[in-house]
Design a protein around this motif. Structure first.
Motif, PDB file in Angstrom:
ATOM      1  N   ILE A   7      64.488 -11.029  37.708  1.00 10.71           N
ATOM      2  CA  ILE A   7      64.186 -12.348  38.288  1.00 10.71           C
ATOM      3  C   ILE A   7      63.729 -13.264  37.156  1.00 10.71           C
ATOM      4  O   ILE A   7      62.718 -13.007  36.511  1.00 10.71           O
ATOM      5  CB  ILE A   7      63.068 -12.251  39.349  1.00 10.71           C
ATOM      6  CG1 ILE A   7      63.414 -11.184  40.395  1.00 10.71           C
ATOM      7  CG2 ILE A   7      62.827 -13.601  40.007  1.00 10.71           C
ATOM      8  CD1 ILE A   7      62.300 -10.934  41.405  1.00 10.71           C
ATOM      9  N   GLY A  10      65.560 -16.833  31.814  1.00  7.72           N
ATOM     10  CA  GLY A  10      65.088 -17.712  30.746  1.00  7.72           C
ATOM     11  C   GLY A  10      65.279 -17.101  29.371  1.00  7.72           C
ATOM     12  O   GLY A  10      66.152 -16.264  29.156  1.00  7.72           O
ATOM     13  N   TYR A  11      64.426 -17.524  28.422  1.00  9.57           N
ATOM     14  CA  TYR A  11      64.507 -17.081  27.023  1.00  9.57           C
ATOM     15  C   TYR A  11      64.270 -15.577  26.892  1.00  9.57           C
ATOM     16  O   TYR A  11      64.766 -14.946  25.979  1.00  9.57           O
ATOM     17  CB  TYR A  11      63.484 -17.830  26.175  1.00  9.57           C
ATOM     18  CG  TYR A  11      63.902 -19.244  25.873  1.00  9.57           C
ATOM     19  CD1 TYR A  11      64.724 -19.524  24.790  1.00  9.57           C
ATOM     20  CD2 TYR A  11      63.504 -20.305  26.673  1.00  9.57           C
ATOM     21  CE1 TYR A  11      65.117 -20.818  24.512  1.00  9.57           C
ATOM     22  CE2 TYR A  11      63.894 -21.604  26.408  1.00  9.57           C
ATOM     23  CZ  TYR A  11      64.704 -21.857  25.310  1.00  9.57           C
ATOM     24  OH  TYR A  11      65.102 -23.131  25.042  1.00  9.57           O
ATOM     25  N   VAL A  12      63.469 -15.027  27.805  1.00  9.63           N
ATOM     26  CA  VAL A  12      63.189 -13.594  27.736  1.00  9.63           C
ATOM     27  C   VAL A  12      64.174 -12.804  28.600  1.00  9.63           C
ATOM     28  O   VAL A  12      64.861 -11.895  28.123  1.00  9.63           O
ATOM     29  CB  VAL A  12      61.728 -13.295  28.168  1.00  9.63           C
ATOM     30  CG1 VAL A  12      61.489 -11.797  28.265  1.00  9.63           C
ATOM     31  CG2 VAL A  12      60.751 -13.924  27.175  1.00  9.63           C
ATOM     32  N   ASP A  33      68.176 -16.234  39.298  1.00 10.70           N
ATOM     33  CA  ASP A  33      67.261 -17.355  39.042  1.00 10.70           C
ATOM     34  C   ASP A  33      67.415 -18.354  40.184  1.00 10.70           C
ATOM     35  O   ASP A  33      68.494 -18.474  40.761  1.00 10.70           O
ATOM     36  CB  ASP A  33      67.606 -18.023  37.701  1.00 10.70           C
ATOM     37  CG  ASP A  33      66.432 -18.786  37.110  1.00 10.70           C
ATOM     38  OD1 ASP A  33      65.945 -18.389  36.028  1.00 10.70           O
ATOM     39  OD2 ASP A  33      65.995 -19.779  37.722  1.00 10.70           O
ATOM     40  N   ARG A  38      70.941 -23.396  35.641  1.00 10.79           N
ATOM     41  CA  ARG A  38      70.740 -22.318  34.646  1.00 10.79           C
ATOM     42  C   ARG A  38      71.757 -21.206  34.836  1.00 10.79           C
ATOM     43  O   ARG A  38      72.371 -20.728  33.884  1.00 10.79           O
ATOM     44  CB  ARG A  38      69.336 -21.734  34.781  1.00 10.79           C
ATOM     45  CG  ARG A  38      68.443 -22.264  33.716  1.00 10.79           C
ATOM     46  CD  ARG A  38      67.377 -21.349  33.266  1.00 10.79           C
ATOM     47  NE  ARG A  38      66.853 -21.971  32.042  1.00 10.79           N
ATOM     48  CZ  ARG A  38      65.744 -21.644  31.444  1.00 10.79           C
ATOM     49  NH1 ARG A  38      65.008 -20.684  31.918  1.00 10.79           N
ATOM     50  NH2 ARG A  38      65.369 -22.249  30.341  1.00 10.79           N
ATOM     51  N   ASN A  87      58.437 -17.796  34.618  1.00  5.26           N
ATOM     52  CA  ASN A  87      57.506 -18.485  33.716  1.00  5.26           C
ATOM     53  C   ASN A  87      56.050 -18.348  34.168  1.00  5.26           C
ATOM     54  O   ASN A  87      55.764 -18.312  35.354  1.00  5.26           O
ATOM     55  CB  ASN A  87      57.868 -19.956  33.511  1.00  5.26           C
ATOM     56  CG  ASN A  87      58.729 -20.534  34.633  1.00  5.26           C
ATOM     57  OD1 ASN A  87      59.238 -19.799  35.473  1.00  5.26           O
ATOM     58  ND2 ASN A  87      58.844 -21.821  34.644  1.00  5.26           N
ATOM     59  N   ARG A 342      59.123 -25.937  23.045  1.00 10.38           N
ATOM     60  CA  ARG A 342      57.840 -25.742  23.719  1.00 10.38           C
ATOM     61  C   ARG A 342      56.707 -25.595  22.691  1.00 10.38           C
ATOM     62  O   ARG A 342      56.774 -24.787  21.790  1.00 10.38           O
ATOM     63  CB  ARG A 342      57.907 -24.515  24.641  1.00 10.38           C
ATOM     64  CG  ARG A 342      58.831 -24.772  25.839  1.00 10.38           C
ATOM     65  CD  ARG A 342      58.947 -23.579  26.747  1.00 10.38           C
ATOM     66  NE  ARG A 342      59.703 -22.498  26.142  1.00 10.38           N
ATOM     67  CZ  ARG A 342      59.919 -21.318  26.739  1.00 10.38           C
ATOM     68  NH1 ARG A 342      59.403 -21.073  27.923  1.00 10.38           N
ATOM     69  NH2 ARG A 342      60.628 -20.398  26.133  1.00 10.38           N
TER      70      ARG A 342
HETATM   71  P1  ADP Z   1      60.503 -17.244  29.404  1.00 19.05           P
HETATM   72  O1  ADP Z   1      60.415 -17.927  28.063  1.00 19.05           O
HETATM   73  O2  ADP Z   1      59.257 -16.444  29.722  1.00 19.05           O
HETATM   74  O3  ADP Z   1      61.752 -16.456  29.610  1.00 19.05           O
HETATM   75  P2  ADP Z   1      61.595 -19.440  30.945  1.00 19.05           P
HETATM   76  O4  ADP Z   1      60.869 -20.650  31.457  1.00 19.05           O
HETATM   77  O5  ADP Z   1      62.613 -19.597  29.878  1.00 19.05           O
HETATM   78  O6  ADP Z   1      60.460 -18.398  30.511  1.00 19.05           O
HETATM   79  O7  ADP Z   1      62.326 -18.705  32.172  1.00 19.05           O
HETATM   80  C1  ADP Z   1      61.750 -18.420  33.400  1.00 19.05           C
HETATM   81  C2  ADP Z   1      62.817 -18.568  34.501  1.00 19.05           C
HETATM   82  O8  ADP Z   1      62.286 -18.067  35.725  1.00 19.05           O
HETATM   83  C3  ADP Z   1      63.244 -20.010  34.801  1.00 19.05           C
HETATM   84  O9  ADP Z   1      64.645 -20.131  34.607  1.00 19.05           O
HETATM   85  C4  ADP Z   1      62.861 -20.232  36.293  1.00 19.05           C
HETATM   86  O10 ADP Z   1      63.815 -21.005  36.986  1.00 19.05           O
HETATM   87  C5  ADP Z   1      62.842 -18.801  36.813  1.00 19.05           C
HETATM   88  N1  ADP Z   1      62.018 -18.614  38.014  1.00 19.05           N
HETATM   89  C6  ADP Z   1      60.743 -19.007  38.239  1.00 19.05           C
HETATM   90  N2  ADP Z   1      60.319 -18.608  39.462  1.00 19.05           N
HETATM   91  C7  ADP Z   1      61.343 -17.934  40.041  1.00 19.05           C
HETATM   92  C8  ADP Z   1      61.541 -17.255  41.291  1.00 19.05           C
HETATM   93  N3  ADP Z   1      60.553 -17.181  42.218  1.00 19.05           N
HETATM   94  N4  ADP Z   1      62.748 -16.683  41.549  1.00 19.05           N
HETATM   95  C9  ADP Z   1      63.735 -16.741  40.617  1.00 19.05           C
HETATM   96  N5  ADP Z   1      63.616 -17.343  39.423  1.00 19.05           N
HETATM   97  C10 ADP Z   1      62.445 -17.931  39.122  1.00 19.05           C
END
Ligand code: ADP
Ligand code: UDX
Ligand code: UDX
Length: 480
Positions: A7, A10-12, A33, A38, A87, A342
Motif C-alpha cells: 500500500i 511512492g519513493y519507497v 495507491d 500515480r 506517507n 522535499r
Molecule cells: P515515501 O517517500 O515514504 O515512499 P511517498 O509520499 O512518496 O512516501 O508515498 C506514499 C504513497 O502512499 C503516496 O503515493 C500516497 O498516495 C499513498 N497513500 C497514502 N495513504 C494511502 C492509503 N490509505 N491507501 C493507499 N495509498 C495511500
C-alpha cells in the motif's frame, strides 16, 4: 505462489517492490495507491519518480509478476503479506504539531486492512514510523479482526534516493523486527525467505519490534548528525583558514570514524532526516528524557544555521543587498540524481534571498517549474500535506524564474549559487558564464563541486563551504 501487496506507490514502495519482483520470480507483487495519476504513471513509460536504473527493473517485471493498481481493497484482501508504505508526514496542527509524526494515513490503511481481510496476513511496516506504532496498528487490526490472525512486522527501508536500486540490490543489511511469540517468529521467517532470494543470510538481522522501529530513527539521526558535525566544522574552517575537505579526509581516515558521509554542504535535506529527528525528539520528550531530546535537536539547529549562514554570506558579500539583483540557482533537488525536493535546502536558501528582494533564476535538470513554484510558496511541513495547498503569492511569482539550462539561469546574473551537486555543474563552460554575468561575478558553491582555483583565474569571486576565504569575502564578513 506467495502474494505480496504494497500500500503506497511512492519513493519507497515503488522501487522496493520492483526489486522484490525482479529478484523473486515466484512471488506476485501488486503495488496499490489511492492516487490515480500515480498508478497511471507507474503503468506508463514515464514513471512518477526519477531514479537511476528503476525504468529497467520495472520494464523487466511489469505485467509478469509486478502490477500497479488503484484497486486497493481487492489486492489487500488477496495478499499473504501486506507492506504498508504510506506517507507519515510531520503533524502540522494539534498535539505534537511540528514534531510528532502524522499517522492519519497509516491508521486508515490499517483499518482498511482489517475491513477487507478474509484470510490470515502478515502486515509489514515499511514507512518510518514512531516507536510503538506497530503496537497501535496491532490493536486496530486485532480489535476489528473477525477471528483473522494478523502478524505485525517492522521492516524499515534504508535505501537512499538517487541510489535506490543499487541500495536494494546490495543492502548493507535488511532488518526485520517481530513479536517474540511462535507466530511472530514464523512471520519473520516468511519475510526473511523473500529477501533471502538475493540477500546473504548474515545480512538479514532479526530483532524485536521496538528495536527495529528505533533502529531506523537512530540510523537516520546518526547520519544527519555526521553532516551537522562536518557542517559545524566548516564554519570554523572558514573562520580559521583550515580547509574542511582536508579536515574531513584526515578525520575519516580513522577507521573508527570512516570516510563516508562527511561532505560539508549547504545543509541536508530529504524527506527523512529532519522528520525522523523531530520524531525522535518528540518520543524522548514524551518519555521524560528532555536532555536526550535537546541533544538531537541540536542536529537540526546546526542544519538551519548552515542554511542561514549561506544566505548571509551571499548577501554580505554583495554589499549587504541583493535587492533586484539576479541570482542564478543551480540545482533545486535535495541531492543529485533525484527530482525530489522535499526539505531541500534550496527552499530555505531561495526563500532567504527572496526575503531580501532578490530575483532568482532557477535551473535543475529534474525538478519541474510547477514543483519549484509550489515549494517556494508553501509553509514548512506543508509539502507532504497536498490537501493544504495554498495559492501562490503574486510577488513571489514575479521574483522567481525557472529556466531549462544553466546558461540561461546565469545570463546577466550578479551571482551563482550551486545548491545541488549535479555532475553537469562540474563541467559547465564557466568562462562563457563569466562573460555573460554582471561584474563583479560571484559564485557561492554550497556543495563543493567547482574548481575554486580555475574559477578565480577566470575572475570570479568564489565562496565554497568550509574553504579558505578569498580576500573579498574576508573584507565582507557574514554575520549569522
Ligand atoms: P515515501 O517517500 O515514504 O515512499 P511517498 O509520499 O512518496 O512516501 O508515498 C506514499 C504513497 O502512499 C503516496 O503515493 C500516497 O498516495 C499513498 N497513500 C497514502 N495513504 C494511502 C492509503 N490509505 N491507501 C493507499 N495509498 C495511500
Ligand atoms: C536517507 C538515508 O541515507 C537512507 O538510509 C534512509 O532510508 C532515508 O534517508 P536520502 O534522504 O534519500 O536517504 O539521501 P541521503 O543520501 O542520505 O542524503 C540526505 C541529505 O544529506 C541530502 O540533502 C544530501 O545532500 C546530504 N548530505 C549527504 C550531505 O550534505 N553530506 C553528505 O556527506 C551526505
Ligand atoms: C582517545 C582517542 O581514541 C585517541 O585516538 C586519541 O589519541 C586520545 O583519545 P583514549 O582516551 O586513550 O584515546 O581511549 P579511547 O579508546 O578513545 O576511549 C576513551 C573513552 O571512551 C574511554 O573512557 C572509553 O571507555 C570510552 N568509550 C569508548 C565508550 O564509552 N564507548 C565506546 O564505544 C568507545
Amino acid at each position: 505462489m506467495v502474494k505480496i501487496c504494497c500500500i503506497g506507490a511512492g519513493y519507497v514502495g515503488g522501487p522496493t517492490m520492483a526489486v522484490i519482483a525482479l529478484k523473486c520470480p515466484d512471488v506476485q507483487v501488486v503495488v496499490v495507491d489511492i492516487s490515480v495519476p500515480r498508478i497511471t504513471a507507474w503503468n506508463s513509460d514515464q514513471l512518477p519518480i526519477y531514479e537511476p536504473g528503476l525504468d529497467d527493473v520495472v520494464k523487466q517485471c511489469r505485467g509478469k509478476n509486478l502490477f500497479f493498481s488503484t484497486d486497493v481493497e481487492k489486492h489487500v484482501s488477496e495478499a499473504d503479506i501486506v507492506f504498508v508504505s504510506v506517507n507519515t508526514p510531520t503533524k502540522t496542527r494539534g498535539l505534537g504539531a511540528g514534531k510528532a509524526a502524522d499517522l492519519t494515513y497509516w491508521e486508515s490503511a490499517a483499518r482498511m486492512i482489517a475491513d477487507v481481510s478474509k484470510s490470515d496476513k502478515i502486515v509489514v511496516e515499511k514507512s518510518t514510523v514512531p516507536v510503538k506504532t506497530a503496537e497501535a496498528i496491532e490493536k486496530i487490526l486485532t480489535h476489528n479482526s473477525k477471528g483473522i490472525n494478523f502478524q505485525i512486522l517492522s521492516n524499515p527501508e534504508f535505501l537512499a534516493e538517487g541510489t535506490a536500486i543499487e541500495d536494494l540490490f546490495k543492502p548493507d543489511r535488511v532488518l526485520i523486527g517481530g513479536r517474540e511469540t511462535a507466530g511472530g517468529q514464523k512471520a519473520i521467517q516468511a519475510l526473511k525467505a523473500v529477501y533471502a532470494h538475493w540477500v546473504p543470510e548474515e545480512n538479514i538481522i532479526t530483532t524485536n519490534l521496538w528495536s527495529a522501529e528505533l533502529s531506523k530513527l537512530a540510523a537516520n539521526a546518526f547520519l544527519a548528525q555526521r553532516i551537522s558535525s562536518v557542517n559545524a566544522m566548516s564554519a570554523l574552517c572558514e573562520a580559521t583558514g583550515a580547509n574542511v575537505s582536508e579536515v574531513a579526509y584526515a578525520v575519516g581516515k580513522d577507521t573508527r570514524i570512516g570516510p563516508k558521509f562527511l561532505n560539508a554542504s549547504v545543509g541536508f535535506g530529504g524527506s527523512c532526516f529532519q522528520k525522523d529527528i523531530l520524531n525522535l525528539v518528540y518520543i524522548c520528550e514524551c518519555n521524560g528524557l528532555p536532555e536526550v531530546a535537546e541533544y538531537w535537536k541540536q542536529v537540526i539547529k546546526i542544519n538551519d544555521y548552515q542554511k542561514s549562514r549561506f544566505v548571509n554570506r551571499v548577501v554580505a558579500s554583495m554589499f549587504n543587498t541583493v535587492s533586484s539583483k539576479k541570482i542564478a540557482i543551480l540545482g533545486f533537488a535535495f541531492k543529485k540524481d533525484t527530482g525530489d525536493t522535499r526539505e531541500t535546502p534550496a527552499i530555505d536558501v531561495c526563500k532567504g534571498l527572496l526575503g531580501d528582494k532578490a530575483c532568482v533564476s532557477i535551473y535543475d535538470p529534474q525538478v519541474t517549474e510547477d514543483q519549484i513554484q509550489r515549494d517556494l510558496t508553501l509553509n514548512k511541513f506543508d509539502w507532504d500535506h497536498p490537501l493544504h495547498l495554498q495559492p501562490m503569492s503574486p510577488t513571489t511569482v514575479k521574483q522567481v524564474a525557472v529556466v531549462w539550462d544553466a546558461y540561461a539561469a546565469t545570463k546577466d546574473a550578479h551571482a551563482v549559487c550551486i545548491l545541488t551537486e549535479w555532475d553537469e555543474f562540474k563541467s559547465l563552460d564557466y568562462q562563457r558564464i563569466y562573460d555573460n554575468m554582471q561584474k563583479p561575478a560571484f559564485i557561492f558553491d554550497g556543495r563543493n563541486v567547482v574548481d575554486i582555483e580555475k574559477l578565480r583565474e577566470i575572475g570570479f569571486i568564489v565562496y565554497s563551504i568550509g574553504k579558505p576565504l578569498d580576500a573579498w569575502l574576508k573584507d565582507m564578513p557574514a554575520i549569522a
